[in-house]
Design a protein around this motif. Sequence first.
Motif, PDB file in Angstrom:
ATOM      1  N   ASN A 149      -7.010  53.067  54.120  1.00 54.89           N
ATOM      2  CA  ASN A 149      -6.938  54.153  53.146  1.00 54.89           C
ATOM      3  C   ASN A 149      -7.822  55.347  53.484  1.00 54.89           C
ATOM      4  O   ASN A 149      -8.101  56.172  52.621  1.00 54.89           O
ATOM      5  CB  ASN A 149      -7.324  53.615  51.756  1.00 54.89           C
ATOM      6  CG  ASN A 149      -6.346  52.565  51.251  1.00 54.89           C
ATOM      7  OD1 ASN A 149      -5.148  52.677  51.486  1.00 54.89           O
ATOM      8  ND2 ASN A 149      -6.862  51.552  50.586  1.00 54.89           N
ATOM      9  N   SER A 200      -8.739  58.941  54.698  1.00 54.82           N
ATOM     10  CA  SER A 200      -8.020  60.210  54.767  1.00 54.82           C
ATOM     11  C   SER A 200      -8.685  61.092  55.823  1.00 54.82           C
ATOM     12  O   SER A 200      -9.481  61.981  55.510  1.00 54.82           O
ATOM     13  CB  SER A 200      -8.044  60.898  53.392  1.00 54.82           C
ATOM     14  OG  SER A 200      -7.480  60.067  52.403  1.00 54.82           O
ATOM     15  N   GLN A 253      -8.816  65.029  55.774  1.00 54.62           N
ATOM     16  CA  GLN A 253      -9.664  65.741  54.825  1.00 54.62           C
ATOM     17  C   GLN A 253     -11.136  65.775  55.242  1.00 54.62           C
ATOM     18  O   GLN A 253     -11.983  66.280  54.506  1.00 54.62           O
ATOM     19  CB  GLN A 253      -9.539  65.118  53.429  1.00 54.62           C
ATOM     20  CG  GLN A 253      -8.175  65.292  52.810  1.00 54.62           C
ATOM     21  CD  GLN A 253      -8.147  64.936  51.330  1.00 54.62           C
ATOM     22  OE1 GLN A 253      -7.114  64.912  50.707  1.00 54.62           O
ATOM     23  NE2 GLN A 253      -9.310  64.678  50.743  1.00 54.62           N
ATOM     24  N   GLY A 285     -10.688  60.395  49.094  1.00 51.88           N
ATOM     25  CA  GLY A 285      -9.603  61.363  49.015  1.00 51.88           C
ATOM     26  C   GLY A 285      -9.923  62.572  48.170  1.00 51.88           C
ATOM     27  O   GLY A 285      -9.024  63.353  47.822  1.00 51.88           O
ATOM     28  N   ASN A 306     -11.348  66.293  47.247  1.00 50.23           N
ATOM     29  CA  ASN A 306     -11.351  67.570  47.958  1.00 50.23           C
ATOM     30  C   ASN A 306     -12.645  68.323  47.670  1.00 50.23           C
ATOM     31  O   ASN A 306     -12.848  68.844  46.580  1.00 50.23           O
ATOM     32  CB  ASN A 306     -10.136  68.405  47.525  1.00 50.23           C
ATOM     33  CG  ASN A 306     -10.057  69.710  48.284  1.00 50.23           C
ATOM     34  OD1 ASN A 306     -10.534  69.826  49.407  1.00 50.23           O
ATOM     35  ND2 ASN A 306      -9.458  70.714  47.663  1.00 50.23           N
ATOM     36  N   ALA A 308     -10.817  62.716  42.393  1.00 52.79           N
ATOM     37  CA  ALA A 308     -10.353  61.901  43.516  1.00 52.79           C
ATOM     38  C   ALA A 308      -9.269  60.933  43.055  1.00 52.79           C
ATOM     39  O   ALA A 308      -9.372  60.336  41.974  1.00 52.79           O
ATOM     40  CB  ALA A 308     -11.515  61.135  44.123  1.00 52.79           C
TER      41      ALA A 308
END
Length: 435
Positions: free
Chosen positions: A4, A6, A9, A79, A81, A140
């Motif tokens: 999982n 990312s 990012q 996850g 940002n 998130a």
Amino acid sequence: MHPNLSFEQAPPIWVPYRFFLTAPLFGIATGLLLAWSGPEALASRWTPAALALTHLMVAGFMLQAMCGALLQFIPVAAGGNIWRPTLVAGVVHPMLAVGAALLAGGFLAGPGPWFAVGAGLIVTALSIYVVVVGIALFRAPARGATILALRVAIAALVVTYVLGFTLAQGLRGVGGIPLLEFTHVHAAWGLGGWALLLLSGVSYYVVPMFQLTPAYPAWLGRLLPWTLLTALLLWATQLTGEARAWHSWVLLAGLLAAGLFALVTLRLQAQRRRRVPDVTLTFFRIGMASLLVIVLAIALITVPPAPTFLPVREWAVPIGILTFVGLFVSVITGMLYKIVPFLNWLHLQRLGGLTVFPPNMRDMIRERAMVWQMRLHLAALAALLGAATWPPLTAIAGLLFAASCAWLEWNLLGGVRVYRTFRDRIRAVDACHAP
């Protein structure tokens, strides 16, 4: 590798690295200040030197490493940002570094204007950091034990620096706050809330991933943050200026939760799938063993009836050494030895594609150098604990700790040099193939 993650990012590599490379510098400063101050620094937790040393570790070494790690961890593992991470790091990092240095200097010289400036810089930097990281964390998409622990940790960080700023004003004679009670609550929220919950939240993810252990049990991920948060809220009732007998039992509940985390971590590490010796694993075990000793010692001296052979005053400094050096410096060092090679590999793989393959993660920082630095760290820890009972050892202990942190800095810089070498090689290959 964890399914999982990312990778797309991930922030630019220099966002976390600027924090990581600064953290050991504060460790070096801590060791040198201890050697220069001499036995007086460890005579009590309340001496100016002891307070300066504590804040060099907490607001310097630990805060730099933890803030840098979260800027990397939240986008990749959760996850989330992060808004303009390069700008945020460029503003927050120097403010934290200068603020921690001024704050430590203020404890040594007295709470004058530089002390106030240092506290103000830290509060401003952390306020910016908490807003940006908090928004990313609460938006998130990921769920689970890690996210819960990190959210409570961020809330604890806010409480910690608000209490710290209030204490700074009180030390300068502003207002009439109960300094002793505020100090106890400030320390509990900083170490038991922000630091320990951040450590546990990241551990739920990276210990199974990097150390190849079974996953943490789900019940621990639910129990630990809520137990610690409840204990911290009840502990904070001391701010009324009146400590009550049941506060000892509140402390015991928080300690038992922390000890349970340490025991579960050690049990999972004993079940790891790969038996190859690993420096990170050893650093983690040092940290968890230190945490268990801390829990036992504090429980014995604070929960009635306390044994007469364990006076609180004489054990406060050894417990502090185990907390900062035995637990947090050990675990942070072990994590840095995994995170830096991993980030090197990740960013070089993205740059190189199929033209230039990055080196193996184990080749980013030499294993032998990490092992010897770990041995020096253990020697420094032993010397620091010895100095707490035999003061003539203080200067040697400080120099050993400074040398250990300097070696950590050198090893991390070695990882950075590997990254730059292969990055330049990739760019050269790309330039040759450019039309």
